[in-house]
Write a protein that holds these residues in place. Structure first.
Motif, mmCIF file in Angstrom:
data_model
loop_
_atom_site.group_PDB
_atom_site.id
_atom_site.type_symbol
_atom_site.label_atom_id
_atom_site.label_comp_id
_atom_site.label_asym_id
_atom_site.label_seq_id
_atom_site.Cartn_x
_atom_site.Cartn_y
_atom_site.Cartn_z
ATOM 1 N N GLU A 85 0.811 -1.216 0.000
ATOM 2 C CA GLU A 85 0.000 0.000 0.000
ATOM 3 C C GLU A 85 0.847 1.271 0.000
ATOM 4 O O GLU A 85 0.560 2.218 -0.737
ATOM 5 C CB GLU A 85 -0.956 -0.002 1.200
ATOM 6 C CG GLU A 85 -2.103 -0.983 1.043
ATOM 7 C CD GLU A 85 -3.133 -0.867 2.165
ATOM 8 O OE1 GLU A 85 -2.914 -0.052 3.099
ATOM 9 O OE2 GLU A 85 -4.149 -1.586 2.112
ATOM 10 N N LEU A 86 1.895 1.309 0.802
ATOM 11 C CA LEU A 86 2.746 2.503 0.868
ATOM 12 C C LEU A 86 3.425 2.734 -0.485
ATOM 13 O O LEU A 86 3.509 3.875 -0.961
ATOM 14 C CB LEU A 86 3.788 2.351 1.968
ATOM 15 C CG LEU A 86 4.764 3.543 2.135
ATOM 16 C CD1 LEU A 86 3.987 4.822 2.440
ATOM 17 C CD2 LEU A 86 5.782 3.250 3.232
ATOM 18 N N LYS A 89 0.905 4.269 -2.831
ATOM 19 C CA LYS A 89 0.621 5.663 -2.496
ATOM 20 C C LYS A 89 1.758 6.571 -2.940
ATOM 21 O O LYS A 89 1.531 7.645 -3.506
ATOM 22 C CB LYS A 89 0.400 5.806 -0.984
ATOM 23 C CG LYS A 89 -0.901 5.188 -0.481
ATOM 24 C CD LYS A 89 -1.015 5.287 1.038
ATOM 25 C CE LYS A 89 -2.298 4.631 1.534
ATOM 26 N NZ LYS A 89 -2.373 4.651 3.025
ATOM 27 N N GLU A 90 2.979 6.165 -2.680
ATOM 28 C CA GLU A 90 4.140 6.970 -3.062
ATOM 29 C C GLU A 90 4.288 7.072 -4.577
ATOM 30 O O GLU A 90 4.848 8.044 -5.095
ATOM 31 C CB GLU A 90 5.410 6.370 -2.439
ATOM 32 C CG GLU A 90 5.468 6.510 -0.921
ATOM 33 C CD GLU A 90 6.726 5.912 -0.327
ATOM 34 O OE1 GLU A 90 7.385 5.103 -1.020
ATOM 35 O OE2 GLU A 90 7.058 6.253 0.823
#
Length: 232
Positions: A85-86, A89-90
């Motif tokens: 997920e990170l 997002k990034e």
């Protein structure tokens, strides 16, 4: 309002010679002159191919990174596992997480592209009938199913688009905006057509490209002379 549109349409028709095949440069300039809508209209391309769509091995599909992007913000949903997920997002994903599967079932559709991972594909089966008809179902051939979803998202956000022939053997795609200058439009068209040519099925015989048309939102189409920019 209707009278104004009729007047505008009449002016447009006067500018276009339906019996003429325009060079890519001419067509790119003309597109900007025949757009009368008050928003930044999309520039669209339609490519009719000489293929038999009844044969699975003649379906033409793929992805291409337009050198100047599409001029619009592509809303990306990343259906990825927690540990990715990170990364998503990034990379610029607008929406992230498997919780969105329930929102899709409830009618949520505020997305343009879905990126996912091979391990998640089974969870998309229940929404396949919703996503499939809308062209949103992730596909490895479109680079929307990946072990590195972050890379896929970055490429999509920077102008990578997917394409596929419809049942009539025609590819439709948005390749820019009216606000682009004619050179940017031409460059994007060339990149798109070059990729379509490289995707020619080995079983396709004879002349591959039947016709190329350019248009803008709500405008008439302009026939482009493929010989003006396709190198044999």
């Amino acid at each position: 309002m209707s009278k104004k549109l009729t007047k505008n349409r009449k002016k447009i028709l006067e500018k276009i010679d339906k019996n003429k095949k325009y060079s890519l440069e001419e067509a790119s300039i003309l597109l900007k002159e025949i757009s009368f809508v008050r928003f930044n209209a999309s520039v669209d391309i339609s490519v009719h191919l000489n293929i038999d769509t009844r044969l699975p091995n003649q379906i033409v599909r793929g992805t291409v990174r337009l050198p100047h992007g599409t001029g619009r913000n592509v809303r990306v949903l990343a259906l990825v596992t927690k540990h990715k997920e990170l990364e998503a997002k990034e990379a610029g994903a607008d929406y992230v997480g498997l919780d969105y599967l329930e929102k899709i079932k409830s009618g949520w559709r505020d997305i343009d592209v879905i990126v996912t991972m091979p391990s998640v594909m089974d969870q998309l089966i229940p929404v396949g009938k919703i996503l499939g008809p809308r062209g949103l179902m992730p596909n490895p051939q479109m680079d929307t199913v990946s072990m590195n979803p972050g890379n896929s998202i970055k490429e999509i956000k920077s102008g990578k688009i997917s394409f596929k022939t419809d049942r009539y053997g025609i590819i439709h795609a948005s390749i820019g905006r009216v606000s682009f200058n004619s050179q940017l439009i031409s460059n994007n068209v060339k990149a798109f057509i070059n990729k379509v040519i490289r995707s020619k099925p080995s079983s396709s015989k004879g002349s591959y490209i039947k016709s190329i048309y350019l248009s803008t939102s709500m405008s008439v189409s302009v026939l482009v002379d493929s010989k003006s920019f396709i190198k044999k």
